[in-house]
Write an enzyme that holds these catalytic residues in place. Structure first.
Site, PDB file in Angstrom:
ATOM      1  N   ASP A  30     -14.580  18.616  63.347  1.00 57.58           N
ATOM      2  CA  ASP A  30     -13.402  19.223  62.729  1.00 57.58           C
ATOM      3  C   ASP A  30     -13.639  19.653  61.289  1.00 57.58           C
ATOM      4  O   ASP A  30     -13.164  18.997  60.372  1.00 57.58           O
ATOM      5  CB  ASP A  30     -12.214  18.256  62.779  1.00 57.58           C
ATOM      6  CG  ASP A  30     -10.935  18.907  62.294  1.00 57.58           C
ATOM      7  OD1 ASP A  30     -10.904  20.129  62.156  1.00 57.58           O
ATOM      8  OD2 ASP A  30      -9.955  18.172  62.046  1.00 57.58           O
TER       9      ASP A  30
ATOM     10  N   GLU B 196     -13.683  29.778  64.754  1.00 59.24           N
ATOM     11  CA  GLU B 196     -12.601  29.403  63.832  1.00 59.24           C
ATOM     12  C   GLU B 196     -13.259  28.691  62.664  1.00 59.24           C
ATOM     13  O   GLU B 196     -13.782  27.581  62.812  1.00 59.24           O
ATOM     14  CB  GLU B 196     -11.596  28.484  64.546  1.00 59.24           C
ATOM     15  CG  GLU B 196     -10.462  28.024  63.648  1.00 59.24           C
ATOM     16  CD  GLU B 196      -9.449  27.133  64.377  1.00 59.24           C
ATOM     17  OE1 GLU B 196      -9.584  26.934  65.600  1.00 59.24           O
ATOM     18  OE2 GLU B 196      -8.521  26.630  63.714  1.00 59.24           O
TER      19      GLU B 196
ATOM     20  N   ASN C 287       0.065  24.297  64.703  1.00 53.17           N
ATOM     21  CA  ASN C 287       1.056  23.291  65.095  1.00 53.17           C
ATOM     22  C   ASN C 287       2.390  24.017  65.019  1.00 53.17           C
ATOM     23  O   ASN C 287       3.031  24.081  63.978  1.00 53.17           O
ATOM     24  CB  ASN C 287       0.999  22.078  64.169  1.00 53.17           C
ATOM     25  CG  ASN C 287      -0.285  21.291  64.375  1.00 53.17           C
ATOM     26  OD1 ASN C 287      -0.758  21.126  65.487  1.00 53.17           O
ATOM     27  ND2 ASN C 287      -0.868  20.827  63.276  1.00 53.17           N
TER      28      ASN C 287
ATOM     29  N   TRP D 186      -9.911   8.755  65.368  1.00 58.87           N
ATOM     30  CA  TRP D 186      -9.387   9.142  64.053  1.00 58.87           C
ATOM     31  C   TRP D 186      -9.853   8.162  62.974  1.00 58.87           C
ATOM     32  O   TRP D 186      -9.450   8.280  61.825  1.00 58.87           O
ATOM     33  CB  TRP D 186      -7.852   9.199  64.064  1.00 58.87           C
ATOM     34  CG  TRP D 186      -7.300  10.407  64.779  1.00 58.87           C
ATOM     35  CD1 TRP D 186      -8.000  11.457  65.285  1.00 58.87           C
ATOM     36  CD2 TRP D 186      -5.927  10.687  65.060  1.00 58.87           C
ATOM     37  NE1 TRP D 186      -7.158  12.362  65.864  1.00 58.87           N
ATOM     38  CE2 TRP D 186      -5.872  11.921  65.749  1.00 58.87           C
ATOM     39  CE3 TRP D 186      -4.718  10.018  64.801  1.00 58.87           C
ATOM     40  CZ2 TRP D 186      -4.672  12.500  66.183  1.00 58.87           C
ATOM     41  CZ3 TRP D 186      -3.527  10.591  65.228  1.00 58.87           C
ATOM     42  CH2 TRP D 186      -3.491  11.809  65.913  1.00 58.87           C
TER      43      TRP D 186
ATOM     44  N   LYS E 214     -14.124  26.064  66.871  1.00 64.55           N
ATOM     45  CA  LYS E 214     -14.493  25.716  65.495  1.00 64.55           C
ATOM     46  C   LYS E 214     -16.012  25.762  65.334  1.00 64.55           C
ATOM     47  O   LYS E 214     -16.746  25.636  66.308  1.00 64.55           O
ATOM     48  CB  LYS E 214     -13.952  24.337  65.136  1.00 64.55           C
ATOM     49  CG  LYS E 214     -12.430  24.309  65.024  1.00 64.55           C
ATOM     50  CD  LYS E 214     -11.915  22.999  64.449  1.00 64.55           C
ATOM     51  CE  LYS E 214     -10.385  23.049  64.369  1.00 64.55           C
ATOM     52  NZ  LYS E 214      -9.792  21.825  63.776  1.00 64.55           N
TER      53      LYS E 214
ATOM     54  N   GLU F 234      -3.711  17.230  70.012  1.00 66.03           N
ATOM     55  CA  GLU F 234      -3.025  16.529  68.926  1.00 66.03           C
ATOM     56  C   GLU F 234      -1.504  16.614  69.062  1.00 66.03           C
ATOM     57  O   GLU F 234      -0.797  16.869  68.090  1.00 66.03           O
ATOM     58  CB  GLU F 234      -3.476  17.093  67.564  1.00 66.03           C
ATOM     59  CG  GLU F 234      -4.967  16.894  67.326  1.00 66.03           C
ATOM     60  CD  GLU F 234      -5.437  17.372  65.954  1.00 66.03           C
ATOM     61  OE1 GLU F 234      -6.344  16.748  65.420  1.00 66.03           O
ATOM     62  OE2 GLU F 234      -4.886  18.360  65.442  1.00 66.03           O
TER      63      GLU F 234
ATOM     64  N   ARG G 276      -2.621  21.527  55.165  1.00 69.23           N
ATOM     65  CA  ARG G 276      -3.951  21.547  54.534  1.00 69.23           C
ATOM     66  C   ARG G 276      -4.064  22.590  53.434  1.00 69.23           C
ATOM     67  O   ARG G 276      -5.175  22.928  53.006  1.00 69.23           O
ATOM     68  CB  ARG G 276      -5.066  21.753  55.562  1.00 69.23           C
ATOM     69  CG  ARG G 276      -5.037  20.743  56.699  1.00 69.23           C
ATOM     70  CD  ARG G 276      -5.011  19.326  56.197  1.00 69.23           C
ATOM     71  NE  ARG G 276      -4.886  18.365  57.300  1.00 69.23           N
ATOM     72  CZ  ARG G 276      -4.684  17.067  57.091  1.00 69.23           C
ATOM     73  NH1 ARG G 276      -4.563  16.574  55.858  1.00 69.23           N
ATOM     74  NH2 ARG G 276      -4.562  16.245  58.097  1.00 69.23           N
TER      75      ARG G 276
ATOM     76  N   GLU H 169     -10.207  21.687  53.679  1.00 68.75           N
ATOM     77  CA  GLU H 169      -9.545  20.444  54.079  1.00 68.75           C
ATOM     78  C   GLU H 169     -10.411  19.219  53.817  1.00 68.75           C
ATOM     79  O   GLU H 169      -9.911  18.192  53.364  1.00 68.75           O
ATOM     80  CB  GLU H 169      -9.184  20.521  55.567  1.00 68.75           C
ATOM     81  CG  GLU H 169      -8.578  19.229  56.112  1.00 68.75           C
ATOM     82  CD  GLU H 169      -8.173  19.358  57.568  1.00 68.75           C
ATOM     83  OE1 GLU H 169      -8.243  20.478  58.113  1.00 68.75           O
ATOM     84  OE2 GLU H 169      -7.782  18.338  58.159  1.00 68.75           O
TER      85      GLU H 169
END
Lengths: 708, 708
Positions: A369, A391, A214, A547, A364, A295, A172, A397
């Protein structure tokens, strides 16, 4: 050709090129250009006959204090055009400065030779005091304000999270490659690392998670820990501590164990040894950030254990060294059929009270998201026995990446100032986070960085304002967006009011403008798949239903929006009654969240008196017109700022207008297939059919994980 | 703490940091610092009372001339500290300058106001003349030398090949990401593109292939052609033309055709239309570079057609526009059991005479693949009816990437000065290439770029010398390595002899040093797999036999080396008899090529009187000692150049010594398992066993195609 004629065409040409360009953006907001106002400069020069640091005995020799002196020397030399004598007070008064380790206070002693004294409890406070002093001069504040200037952070751990991969890509990230040159390290230490730490410290940031959530276990191997140590050695004197992400399956991947089960004693022993090893390399290591069972990342649930069991495993290894675990609550299950909005809350609230004291749960700002707008996450206020760390995302993004202007302070303020009512009125998210509501001793806030290795750090020259704003808000969440925009603009472009006023206004309007041309009225998650840069309300098939876009907007012939009331997913019930009643009532719900919580008929009249459809269309149009307005405002400051940054932003705004129109046209054509209503007057019709937008493919978008 | 004490420790600290660093390397060799020698500056100032361009009528108004004037203005302002009047001569003499389109000549007219006249046949010659004039001042040449200074390139097309992917990675590039910001283009035009073109033009380069030879057809789609056009628009006024790689299967991948067979009329029509489209976007497009039927790339052989059929297909489409095809000869078959060294020759020589006139065959300097040392490619001189374009590599794929010092001019000169004997003695590779041996009208040379988006362009500050050297040699292959090293060092670090002498000496010694610590005495292709950065003589299994190391070194208990004589693969027979006899005779073969052509017993005495084994070991040792010597030499210039570049190179040299020792130790331990002989006196023993080196894994090495 005669010279005179040639000279005329040269004027234009030379303006466009220069072998050594002064303003490539590398200096960020720390430019230290001479104070332009002569009288003010003279007043500063008189007041700053000398600068003394007042610290408790024993602090005076530290590299951190030396760094503070050096920064001040550099800054004042630039601002005042002369060297200022900097020393420490002969006899420390050793009077504690209110506010703890990072606090500072400044007093002005007028006399035949005036001096400014910066007092702090610890050496790192001297850094923050030095940058605060410089900021006063950079923003042309009156001399008298120096006396009594003081600061103390409301949150203890103020972190950047870098989603940087060991390959050098940044998930991102659109500002080039990672700042961390792993292959060169530890032998080659880029001077840019110093400038990174300087920029962080100047806005009060004191920690950095170097790598992507990740995660890649390789970062925990010995060759990489030596590289990490080289970075930590650079950052240390600026008070910036290093954190790493921990891949939960590391004991298997690099430890050779058959399992990563958090209740397996061999696994616990491995983590203990690994953490001990890390602290041998980095004695002030901050701790681990973990994305687990989210994820596709491994986690304790792979072994039937809870998030608490996983977090406590690592926290136990870190505790003897003073390190912390920051455990992300960004989870949503493959199997769970429930509204994704509700899943983190459902999973984490039962664990409240079962985490070790050195565990933060990182939440978050909103429950989906990092959308351009989200109501605050229902977890805030719902886990009183656990310190929660917000966060936020500095990288845009879902707000145009590094190509679109979106100043995010208003967005973050919107979350931080939201009242959770968890301990009665006034229990804002900010007060939950800073520990004052639940009396937590430690506190933490993180922003996903928008930095990269492009020369100006953030790609869009105005995106540096988001790095700046995140740091300033992490330090003091009571600052207003207006103050921050004003400060940053002055420090970045100078104090000319004919620049500061329009540029600040652009910044302050920008996030709402992006919301308008992309996801107005509470629409969310209707972006293109993968890269997230453009519109994709038509995305109906993906790896999982949540998604897709249709999962979120639920447009049909009746209306549009996600019903999260009791009649729908009942996500509103996760908020306190005061909030739930507000959000859950379509008549009272703030329009900015309307389609987040309600499925609303196309013809429902809104506050403007217009129908939902007309209002929606006009919001999209107003987004495009907003960008158009900036282009005019920006054109008007030409010549008042350097050509290079001006031309760059001018090009970017042209691109943004094009992209904004693309969002508007694609979304309105798509929603019109359900609404079956004409565009209201004032909305420009699309110049391409819907198919064009649906079939349009952006390729090789930086930051897309597919490009990892 | 007293100020005096604090001040002392600050001195050290301040030396290590500075908010605005003067020397980040961005300016490359175009720094234009004031002429340090006062007397010389006065003499220049007197002589350059005025500068006039003398061009044929009609050229005077072009953007290219305006660019030349601008560059001269910028450069002279910096060098002389004053503006110089620049104009065109009132009445053009229109006397042709010898040497063609790019040529220039300079004359000095002394008088009450002296002036310098730069004459050229075309506007682009004014650019080259301007940079030549500036170079004289930058390198502190006597004023008198200005009069009569003239230049004309020996090769017409002087290209960089960028192995840049659309994702932003650079294959074999270690200087950051690609310079081309495809996602931002065409709206956002980085000012760096201007500086790229300026740097290229300043060394005489006039073309750039923007993308990787491992090609992606997407570059030929309309959105990308618009981006390409934006770059071409920037480069044009510097005389730099854009070329692209063409993926042979593009008609299928982006054209929707069922085949890419070059003899299919629909395929030919598609390419014609595509090329016409390209020229609508880029009217001065240079042409296509093609890697076909090589390492997995598609090509005409997929349809049973020859390379000539493939090249002629594209050449036919380009010819009406004046474009060319550059068709790579870097091919080696999966099936062919023959020595890889021989395959390009075997495949291409039968095609000589069957290519269209606007086709070049691009041939690497040696027959394997950019090794630190290769004998010249036997194709040079073997295809008299086809213009051959050498492909050199500026990126140091096999010479330490961007972390190790290896000045490549001596390597390129070694190839260019090699005598092919194709038309008798003196038929050097350079003369084959510049067209003088076979009377070709067009000529071309390409260097695989070492540029990236790091601030200093090339990663290693001294690696910029290779970009510089490639351009200078492409312009004039008769220049000596010494001249080029001297020029670059002066332009980059100033004219202080105590800097120029040792730095030039380091540059000139460096490539041989790298050969010694990695692949001495004709050893080749014994590097690690994938990233190619470190040693891997033990690599015995790979995707194909000729990707292993044992295929090339053939070490056994008797000796080491590849027998390419008549008793072996007989690759020597591909050279003219004069060369074949030299290389094929182990007693006469230059020792630098010994193990390239011969399998030599471990105890064979060499010229030094030492056995092969002892000589080999001492060569490895001397490589390490060479780097050690540079570290001392570099330490001695501290304080005479800016701290930032000095510290950076110092760190890099430390890394290089470590890496050199790794090469030495790994290779010697490995070869010792065959030689079974002790290390001779003077060779430091390894501190780790062979297993350590064999099992060592470098991860995430920039430029490794696995990271694409």
């Amino acid at each position: 050709m005669k010279f005179a004629v040639l000279a005329r065409c040269l004027l234009l040409f030379l303006a466009a090129t220069a072998i050594a360009r002064a303003e490539d953006g590398y200096r960020l907001w720390l430019r230290y250009e001479p104070v332009a106002d002569e009288a003010l400069r003279a007043a500063y020069t008189q007041a700053l006959g000398r600068v003394s640091f007042d610290l408790p005995e024993g602090m005076a020799w530290s590299p951190t204090l030396i760094t503070a002196v050096s920064e001040l020397q550099t800054g004042l030399s630039g601002l005042l055009g002369r060297k200022v004598v900097i020393d420490t007070v002969a006899e420390s008064l050793a009077q504690p400065v209110p506010g703890g380790d990072d606090a500072y206070s400044i007093r002005l002693e007028q006399g035949s030779v005036s001096r400014v004294v910066i007092a702090a409890n610890r050496d790192v406070g001297a850094i923050y005091g030095a940058f605060a002093l410089l900021r006063q001069l950079q923003t042309a504040r009156p001399v008298a304000e120096l006396d009594g200037l003081a600061g103390a952070p409301r949150i203890k751990r103020r972190l950047l999270n870098h989603w940087d991969n060991l390959t050098g890509t940044v998930e991102r990230g659109q500002a080039g490659h990672s700042l961390w040159k792993w292959f060169e390290l530890p032998e080659v230490v880029d001077p840019r690392y110093v400038d990174y730490a300087r920029a962080c410290a100047s806005v009060g940031l004191n920690g950095t998670v170097l790598n992507n959530v990740n995660a890649n276990a390789t970062i925990l191997t010995e060759p990489y820990l030596r590289k990490v140590a080289a970075l930590a050695n650079v950052f240390r004197s600026y008070g910036v501590r290093v954190y790493l992400t921990a891949r939960f399956s590391a004991p298997k991947e690099i430890g050779g164990l058959p399992t990563a089960d958090p209740l397996d004693p061999a696994v616990a022993a491995w983590w203990k040894d690994k953490v001990d090893e890390i602290y041998r390399h980095v004695p002030d290591f901050g701790g681990f950030l973990v994305k687990a069972n989210s994820e596709g990342q491994p986690g304790p649930q792979d072994y039937g254990r809870t998030h608490a069991a996983g977090a406590n495993l690592l926290a136990g290894a870190l505790a003897p060294h003073g390190g912390v675990v920051i455990w992300r609550a960004f989870v949503y299950s493959h199997e769970a059929p429930d509204d994704r909005h509700k899943q983190a809350y459902s999973e984490f609230t039962p664990l409240d009270g079962s985490f070790r004291p050195n565990v933060f749960v990182q939440v978050k700002n909103g429950a989906i998201d990092f959308m351009p707008r989200e109501p605050f996450h229902p977890l805030f206020g719902a886990m009183p026995r656990t310190p929660l760390a917000p966060e936020l995302q500095i990288a845009q993004e879902y707000l145009g990446g590094a190509l679109q202007l979106a100043f995010l302070a208003p967005m973050w303020k919107e979350t931080l100032d939201s009242d959770t009512f968890c301990a009665g009125a006034g229990s804002t998210v900010a007060r939950v986070v800073d520990g004052s509501v639940d009396q937590h001793a430690d506190s933490c806030i993180a922003g996903v960085a928008n930095t990269g290795d492009v020369r100006n750090w953030t790609g869009h020259p105005l995106a540096a304002a988001n790095w700046y704003a995140f740091g300033r808000l992490a330090w003091d969440h009571s600052l207003s967006s207006e103050t921050i925009a004003d400060e940053w603009t002055r420090m970045t472009f100078g104090n000319d009011a004919t620049v500061v006023t329009p540029v600040s206004a652009m910044l302050l309007a920008s996030r709402e403008t992006v919301v308008n041309y992309s996801m107005p009225l509470g629409l969310h998650h209707i972006m293109a798949e993968g890269h997230h840069y453009g519109p994709g309300p038509w995305v109906a098939k993906s790896g999982r239903p949540d998604w897709t876009s249709v999962y979120y907007h639920r447009a049909d012939e009746r209306g549009v929006g996600f019903d999260r009331t009791a009649a729908g997913s009942n996500a509103v019930a996760q908020y306190r009654p005061e909030v739930a009643q507000l959000f859950g009532d379509p008549a009272r719900c703030p329009e900015k969240y309307l389609l987040w919580f309600h499925h609303v008929p196309w013809d429902r009249p809104l506050a403007s008196g217009r129908t939902l459809w007309d209002e929606l269309a006009l919001r999209y149009q107003s987004g495009v017109e907003g960008v158009r307005g900036w282009r005019q405002a920006w054109a008007a400051v030409a010549g008042r700022i350097d050509h290079e940054r001006h031309a760059h932003v001018e090009q970017l705004l042209r691109r943004q207008e094009k992209d904004a129109a693309f969002w508007r046209d694609g979304c309105l054509l798509y929603f019109q297939t359900f609404a079956k209503r004409p565009l209201p007057a004032g909305v420009e019709p699309a110049t391409q059919p819907l198919d064009y937008f649906v079939n349009f493919r952006l390729q090789y978008v930086p930051g897309d994980p597919a490009m990892r």
